[in-house]
Every structure is written in C-alpha cells, then in structure tokens.
Scaffold this motif. Sequence first.
Motif, PDB file in Angstrom:
ATOM      1  N   UNK A 219       0.814  -1.229   0.000  1.00  0.00           N
ATOM      2  CA  UNK A 219       0.000   0.000   0.000  1.00  0.00           C
ATOM      3  C   UNK A 219       0.841   1.270   0.000  1.00  0.00           C
ATOM      4  N   UNK A 220       2.076   1.163   0.528  1.00  0.00           N
ATOM      5  CA  UNK A 220       2.926   2.347   0.584  1.00  0.00           C
ATOM      6  C   UNK A 220       3.226   2.891  -0.806  1.00  0.00           C
ATOM      7  N   UNK A 221       3.358   1.994  -1.776  1.00  0.00           N
ATOM      8  CA  UNK A 221       3.621   2.442  -3.140  1.00  0.00           C
ATOM      9  C   UNK A 221       2.479   3.282  -3.679  1.00  0.00           C
ATOM     10  N   UNK A 222       1.276   3.064  -3.153  1.00  0.00           N
ATOM     11  CA  UNK A 222       0.104   3.778  -3.666  1.00  0.00           C
ATOM     12  C   UNK A 222      -0.090   5.142  -3.018  1.00  0.00           C
ATOM     13  N   UNK A 223       0.147   5.227  -1.719  1.00  0.00           N
ATOM     14  CA  UNK A 223      -0.139   6.520  -1.083  1.00  0.00           C
ATOM     15  C   UNK A 223       1.099   7.391  -0.884  1.00  0.00           C
ATOM     16  N   UNK A 224       2.274   6.926  -1.386  1.00  0.00           N
ATOM     17  CA  UNK A 224       3.470   7.742  -1.231  1.00  0.00           C
ATOM     18  C   UNK A 224       3.335   9.087  -1.930  1.00  0.00           C
ATOM     19  N   UNK A 225       2.546   9.129  -3.017  1.00  0.00           N
ATOM     20  CA  UNK A 225       2.434  10.365  -3.779  1.00  0.00           C
ATOM     21  C   UNK A 225       1.895  11.529  -2.967  1.00  0.00           C
ATOM     22  N   UNK A 226       1.020  11.242  -2.001  1.00  0.00           N
ATOM     23  CA  UNK A 226       0.451  12.335  -1.209  1.00  0.00           C
ATOM     24  C   UNK A 226       1.477  12.930  -0.257  1.00  0.00           C
ATOM     25  N   UNK A 227       2.592  12.227  -0.027  1.00  0.00           N
ATOM     26  CA  UNK A 227       3.632  12.741   0.859  1.00  0.00           C
ATOM     27  C   UNK A 227       4.760  13.415   0.097  1.00  0.00           C
ATOM     28  N   UNK A 228       4.732  13.341  -1.225  1.00  0.00           N
ATOM     29  CA  UNK A 228       5.730  14.020  -2.052  1.00  0.00           C
ATOM     30  C   UNK A 228       5.250  15.436  -2.358  1.00  0.00           C
ATOM     31  N   UNK A 229       6.193  16.303  -2.590  1.00  0.00           N
ATOM     32  CA  UNK A 229       5.893  17.634  -3.128  1.00  0.00           C
ATOM     33  C   UNK A 229       7.045  18.019  -4.048  1.00  0.00           C
ATOM     34  N   UNK A 230       6.977  19.157  -4.750  1.00  0.00           N
ATOM     35  CA  UNK A 230       8.047  19.515  -5.704  1.00  0.00           C
ATOM     36  C   UNK A 230       9.426  19.699  -5.093  1.00  0.00           C
ATOM     37  N   UNK A 231       9.514  19.755  -3.743  1.00  0.00           N
ATOM     38  CA  UNK A 231      10.810  19.916  -3.098  1.00  0.00           C
ATOM     39  C   UNK A 231      11.278  18.638  -2.405  1.00  0.00           C
ATOM     40  N   UNK A 232      10.654  17.515  -2.695  1.00  0.00           N
ATOM     41  CA  UNK A 232      11.081  16.234  -2.147  1.00  0.00           C
ATOM     42  C   UNK A 232      12.219  15.667  -2.987  1.00  0.00           C
ATOM     43  N   UNK A 233      13.272  15.204  -2.323  1.00  0.00           N
ATOM     44  CA  UNK A 233      14.390  14.588  -3.029  1.00  0.00           C
ATOM     45  C   UNK A 233      13.972  13.213  -3.555  1.00  0.00           C
ATOM     46  N   UNK A 234      14.000  13.053  -4.849  1.00  0.00           N
ATOM     47  CA  UNK A 234      13.675  11.773  -5.470  1.00  0.00           C
ATOM     48  C   UNK A 234      14.712  11.489  -6.552  1.00  0.00           C
ATOM     49  N   UNK A 235      14.727  10.265  -7.037  1.00  0.00           N
ATOM     50  CA  UNK A 235      15.640   9.896  -8.122  1.00  0.00           C
ATOM     51  C   UNK A 235      15.072  10.434  -9.430  1.00  0.00           C
ATOM     52  N   UNK A 236      15.831  11.267 -10.102  1.00  0.00           N
ATOM     53  CA  UNK A 236      15.330  11.948 -11.289  1.00  0.00           C
ATOM     54  C   UNK A 236      16.323  11.827 -12.445  1.00  0.00           C
ATOM     55  N   UNK A 237      15.765  11.850 -13.605  1.00  0.00           N
ATOM     56  CA  UNK A 237      16.552  11.876 -14.850  1.00  0.00           C
ATOM     57  C   UNK A 237      16.511  13.299 -15.389  1.00  0.00           C
ATOM     58  N   UNK A 238      17.695  13.873 -15.625  1.00  0.00           N
ATOM     59  CA  UNK A 238      17.785  15.249 -16.126  1.00  0.00           C
ATOM     60  C   UNK A 238      17.507  15.234 -17.623  1.00  0.00           C
ATOM     61  N   UNK A 239      16.249  15.421 -17.977  1.00  0.00           N
ATOM     62  CA  UNK A 239      15.843  15.334 -19.374  1.00  0.00           C
ATOM     63  C   UNK A 239      16.474  16.432 -20.218  1.00  0.00           C
ATOM     64  N   UNK A 240      16.600  17.627 -19.653  1.00  0.00           N
ATOM     65  CA  UNK A 240      17.169  18.735 -20.423  1.00  0.00           C
ATOM     66  C   UNK A 240      18.616  18.444 -20.812  1.00  0.00           C
ATOM     67  N   UNK A 241      19.319  17.748 -19.961  1.00  0.00           N
ATOM     68  CA  UNK A 241      20.709  17.417 -20.252  1.00  0.00           C
ATOM     69  C   UNK A 241      20.833  16.155 -21.098  1.00  0.00           C
ATOM     70  N   UNK A 242      19.949  15.191 -20.874  1.00  0.00           N
ATOM     71  CA  UNK A 242      20.101  13.891 -21.516  1.00  0.00           C
ATOM     72  C   UNK A 242      19.496  13.772 -22.903  1.00  0.00           C
TER      73      UNK A 242
END
Length: 467
Positions: A219-242
């Motif tokens: 269930x954590x995979x489903x409700x994790x989104x409500x605890x994220x915001x635009x300033x949460x550190x997550x694993x990201x792909x730099x599309x502008x660079x890549x």
Amino acid sequence: MTETAEQPSKDKDSLYEVRQKVYPRAVSGVFARWRWGMVWLTQLVFYGMCWLPWNGRQAFLLHLAERKFYIFGWVFWPQDVFYLSVILIISAYSLFLFTAAAGRLWCGYACPQTVYTEIFLWIEQKFEGDRGKRMKLDGQKFSLQKLWRKGGKYVAWIALSAWTGISFVGYFTPIRELLADLIQFSVSGWALFWILFYSAFTYLMAGVMREQVCKYMCPYARFQGVMFDPDTLVITYDEARGEPRGSRRKGSDPKAQGLGDCVDCGICVQVCPTGIDIRKGLQYECIGCAACIDACDQVMDKVGSPRGLIRYSTENAIKQHWGRADIVRHVLRPRILIYSAALCVICIAFVWALATRTPLRLDVIKDRSIITREIEGGLIENVYVLNLMNMSEAPRVLTIGVSGPEGVRLDGAGTLQVEAAQNRSVPVRVRVPADGLSKGSHSVFFIVTAADDPSLEIREKAVFIAP
C-alpha cells in the motif's frame, strides 16, 4: 532494450498485463554499498538479536505464553501497551518525515522486501551467473547443468527461508528451546505453523513475486504520492541534459551531433529491480534504490561525460537548475521542520517515560462476594485482592500498608517477596472501627514499599464501603 527474456503476447481483451520476468543486472557503486550495508546491518540485528543473552535469558523476547515482553533490562506487561502505541506513532512520524524529505528511503534500503530480494538475487547470481547467463539458462532445455544450477538455488533459498522462519518465531518463544524442540520433533503446533508460514512467506515474496509485491501489493507504493511535493528529493533523470538520447563514440562531442548526454544504453533499465525506465519520469513502481544512479554514473565515466545525469534531486531543482545549496535550503522547508520537531518531542517524551517508569505495579480488585461485613470488636471489614507485579530483574521484598479513615488497619500479608519479573496475588482484609464511620463509600489507599529501596513506593486508591 527491456530486461525481459522474451516479449509475451498481450491479450487485447485482457484487463491485466502479462508479467514479464525481470532479470536485474548486478551493479556496484556508492548506493549499492549503502544498500548492502543496510542488508548486513538489518540481518545481523534480526538473526543475532534472538541469540543475545541478558541476565540468564534472551535479551529480546516477546514471550506470548508468559504475556511478557523482555527487552534488555526492561520487562513489559500487557498493561504497558501505551509504550507500543508510542513506538507506532514514532514509526509513523519517521516515515512521514523521511518520505517528505527524500522519498522512499525505507523502500530502497531497509524494507524487508528489498533486503531479502537483494539476498535472494545474490544467491541466484552465484548459482546461475549474471543477467545474460540467467536469461540464457531460462531459455535452455532441461539438462543436468540446468538442474544443478536451478536446484542448488532453490535449496539455498529454502534453507535461508527456513532459518528466517525459525529466527522469527524465536522472538516469541525462547530460540534455544525452540531449536531443541525442533531437533526432538516435539515442537508445538502453533510454533511449527508460524515457522512454516513465515518461511513460505519469505520464499514467495523474495524469491518468486519480487517486484510484484512492490508494484501491486504494497500500500505504501500507492499513497506515497500524497507525501511528495516539488521539493522532495527523489531519483530523477535530467531530461534537459540527456535528450535527445543516442549512441556516440567515446570522446566525441554529443552537442556537435545534436545529442544529449544519454547514450541510450538501457543499463539504467536493466539494473532496476522493478523493471521501470526512470527516463520516463517519477513512477509509483520506483522504490528509490538508486541502482540506476550507480549504473548511469559508471556509463558517464566511460563516455567522458559528467556524472549526475540520473541523480537525487527535486522537481523544482530540475526545472530551475538549482545548485546543491538551493536544494538543501528548499528541502529544509516548514513541513520538514514541523515533522522533525514533533518527532523530537515524542521521542524525548518516550525516553522520559521509560527513564521514570516505576518497576512496580499494583492492581487492587475488590472481593465482590463480600461487599462489606461487620465483625467482632465493632469493626467493618472489606476484602480485597492485591495483584503485585515486579517489573525488575531482581526479586523484591515488599511491605504493604494502608491509609484512609481513622483507625484503619490491614489484616493479611504485611510483608511478602515477589520474584524477578513475576506477579503475585494476595488477599487482604481492611478493617475500620464502626464508631464514627458514616454509611457509604470511603477512600482507602494501599501503599507498597520496597524493603531494599524505601524511595520506591506506589499508592493505589480503592473504595471502602460501610453498611
């Protein structure tokens, strides 16, 4: 490329996707070392804590048969359920704090599903080889070599699962007694049931279902989104660079070819334990293990490009091209500070409650069969049962007294011994002169004092009834 052995056909009329087996590729790097560090730490604690002795008993034992929890020098009784509630609250606040600050750190590094999947994959790689060899072996026809490799893997999985089940049950019944009962084939039915259940559970989750648990069951995979915001550190792909991605020769200038830094090697997909492509953006299947970061950094080193094409960052940082200082400043936002302050207050209160916890408890039960009666000498008598609980690791000699209406006295056990981590029930009679005692209920206080420590005293209120 995908990381599946084959692409099964998909029924257009089916509401469910056909599972494509994931063959995670082994990866090394900073985050891989962190993951394996957590594997060693968690498993040393899990497999080792049940064997740690303390004062002639198991240091950590949730003894269900005795209804006592032994945690090092503390002994907790069912009446101490308050402490369990506080631990659950601390766990919830910690989860909120870590997720809001840096995403699914729990899932990526400490979740039992992640930890045991990592161990089972390591065993699989030892028997079957790396990703390519495993895919090739699954596609081969039956042979003695395949039987040895597959059979050896399954035997190792079953052995590890069985020991995990035994260790788990060893926290609820003394592990040494449990092993002796298993060797003598005299283990109780319930203990055997839970050993088999937890062993099968471990084997199924970490050996068979793997990423399906994270994608569809957790269930954590489903409700994790409500605890994220635009300033949460997550694993990201730099599309502008890549982007645009594409292959190129080592040492060549990708900008001159109109390409980004991504060489489209697909290794970030091959190392992912849930089989996703991080280049498609944040997905609920991502468990935050950072395997793709290690893999991409190694590729960037080989092609001569800077590291960090895939990295820990925030949505706002990627869009606005923030540096590390800006990211840290926005991560430490009011939401995080409030969570941290609340967690600190609760932890301090919890530690204070444990430090000031009285190692004695007294429960007073009035005898319902004899509410009140008059006896010789002009006395009114009430009968009580005192349940004394010694929560310390040493026997105690206790003195019982009573206070209340004028002339009150105790007839019964005035001094008695209660063994370590035991309770003792004793009936007592409280007598009060009838002269001057008004009809109705009156308050009396039972006072229990430890003979070896007079400062250790507890008082419990009870009701004395006069006819």
